[in-house]
Scaffold this motif. Structure first.
Motif, mmCIF file in Angstrom:
data_model
loop_
_atom_site.group_PDB
_atom_site.id
_atom_site.type_symbol
_atom_site.label_atom_id
_atom_site.label_comp_id
_atom_site.label_asym_id
_atom_site.label_seq_id
_atom_site.Cartn_x
_atom_site.Cartn_y
_atom_site.Cartn_z
ATOM 1 N N UNK A 5 0.878 -1.168 0.000
ATOM 2 C CA UNK A 5 0.000 0.000 0.000
ATOM 3 C C UNK A 5 0.916 1.219 0.000
ATOM 4 N N UNK A 6 0.725 2.120 -0.956
ATOM 5 C CA UNK A 6 1.525 3.340 -1.037
ATOM 6 C C UNK A 6 0.603 4.526 -0.833
ATOM 7 N N UNK A 7 0.899 5.325 0.206
ATOM 8 C CA UNK A 7 0.058 6.475 0.539
ATOM 9 C C UNK A 7 0.903 7.749 0.534
ATOM 10 N N UNK A 8 0.707 8.612 -0.475
ATOM 11 C CA UNK A 8 1.371 9.917 -0.421
ATOM 12 C C UNK A 8 0.604 10.832 0.530
ATOM 13 N N UNK A 9 1.325 11.686 1.240
ATOM 14 C CA UNK A 9 0.650 12.610 2.158
ATOM 15 C C UNK A 9 1.405 13.925 2.236
ATOM 16 N N UNK A 10 0.662 14.984 2.500
ATOM 17 C CA UNK A 10 1.249 16.316 2.663
ATOM 18 C C UNK A 10 0.365 17.130 3.598
ATOM 19 N N UNK A 11 0.848 17.362 4.812
ATOM 20 C CA UNK A 11 0.152 18.200 5.805
ATOM 21 C C UNK A 11 -1.262 17.732 6.130
ATOM 22 N N UNK A 12 -1.483 16.417 6.181
ATOM 23 C CA UNK A 12 -2.814 15.908 6.518
ATOM 24 C C UNK A 12 -2.696 14.748 7.507
ATOM 25 N N UNK A 39 5.375 13.978 1.617
ATOM 26 C CA UNK A 39 5.824 14.866 0.541
ATOM 27 C C UNK A 39 6.068 16.284 1.059
ATOM 28 N N UNK A 40 7.073 16.414 1.920
ATOM 29 C CA UNK A 40 7.492 17.726 2.402
ATOM 30 C C UNK A 40 6.515 18.409 3.337
ATOM 31 N N UNK A 41 5.834 17.641 4.188
ATOM 32 C CA UNK A 41 4.908 18.247 5.149
ATOM 33 C C UNK A 41 5.643 19.218 6.069
ATOM 34 N N UNK A 42 4.939 20.271 6.480
ATOM 35 C CA UNK A 42 5.509 21.252 7.396
ATOM 36 C C UNK A 42 5.948 20.575 8.692
ATOM 37 N N UNK A 43 5.074 19.734 9.245
ATOM 38 C CA UNK A 43 5.420 18.920 10.405
ATOM 39 C C UNK A 43 5.587 17.482 9.896
ATOM 40 N N UNK A 66 11.159 18.732 0.529
ATOM 41 C CA UNK A 66 10.250 19.726 -0.041
ATOM 42 C C UNK A 66 9.199 18.992 -0.872
ATOM 43 N N UNK A 67 8.026 19.585 -1.049
ATOM 44 C CA UNK A 67 6.971 18.938 -1.829
ATOM 45 C C UNK A 67 7.389 18.733 -3.290
ATOM 46 N N UNK A 68 7.197 17.502 -3.764
ATOM 47 C CA UNK A 68 7.505 17.173 -5.156
ATOM 48 C C UNK A 68 6.260 16.727 -5.923
ATOM 49 N N UNK A 69 5.135 16.646 -5.234
ATOM 50 C CA UNK A 69 3.880 16.277 -5.881
ATOM 51 C C UNK A 69 3.492 14.828 -5.618
ATOM 52 N N UNK A 70 2.197 14.559 -5.658
ATOM 53 C CA UNK A 70 1.665 13.226 -5.353
ATOM 54 C C UNK A 70 2.160 12.173 -6.335
#
Length: 103
Positions: A5-12, A39-43, A66-70
């Protein structure tokens, strides 16, 4: 059947925890590994907290500075996957308990 299972995430973080909880509650699934690509979340996603919370799941966290995109995050997960089967739920998806996947 083994499955990555691959889950991209960013600040969620809350959404990710809900998604992981829905995976953790499955009783019929066989996951080789759940790969979370932060993907480069702030926290940053805290891998140690997730491992303690979701003990039934084998988790791996990859972090981008840094965010590179989903799409990039999914591709990173593919490179780490060990199974022939891969699923790509998003961080805000929740699986219905014991949904069966058929080939």
């Amino acid at each position: 059947m083994s499955l990555n299972i691959i889950i991209p995430t960013h600040n969620r973080t809350n959404e990710l925890e809900n998604a992981l909880n829905s995976l953790n509650n499955q009783t019929r699934a066989s996951y080789t590994e759940v790969i979370i690509v932060d993907d480069g979340s702030t926290k940053p996603v805290a891998e140690d907290v997730l491992v303690k919370t979701f003990q039934k799941l084998k988790l791996k966290v990859i972090r981008n500075d840094k965010p590179l995109g989903a799409n990039n995050a999914r591709n990173q997960g593919i490179l780490e996957a060990k199974s022939d089967w891969i699923a790509f739920p998003d961080d805000d998806d929740e699986l219905i308990k014991n949904t069966e996947y058929k080939e």
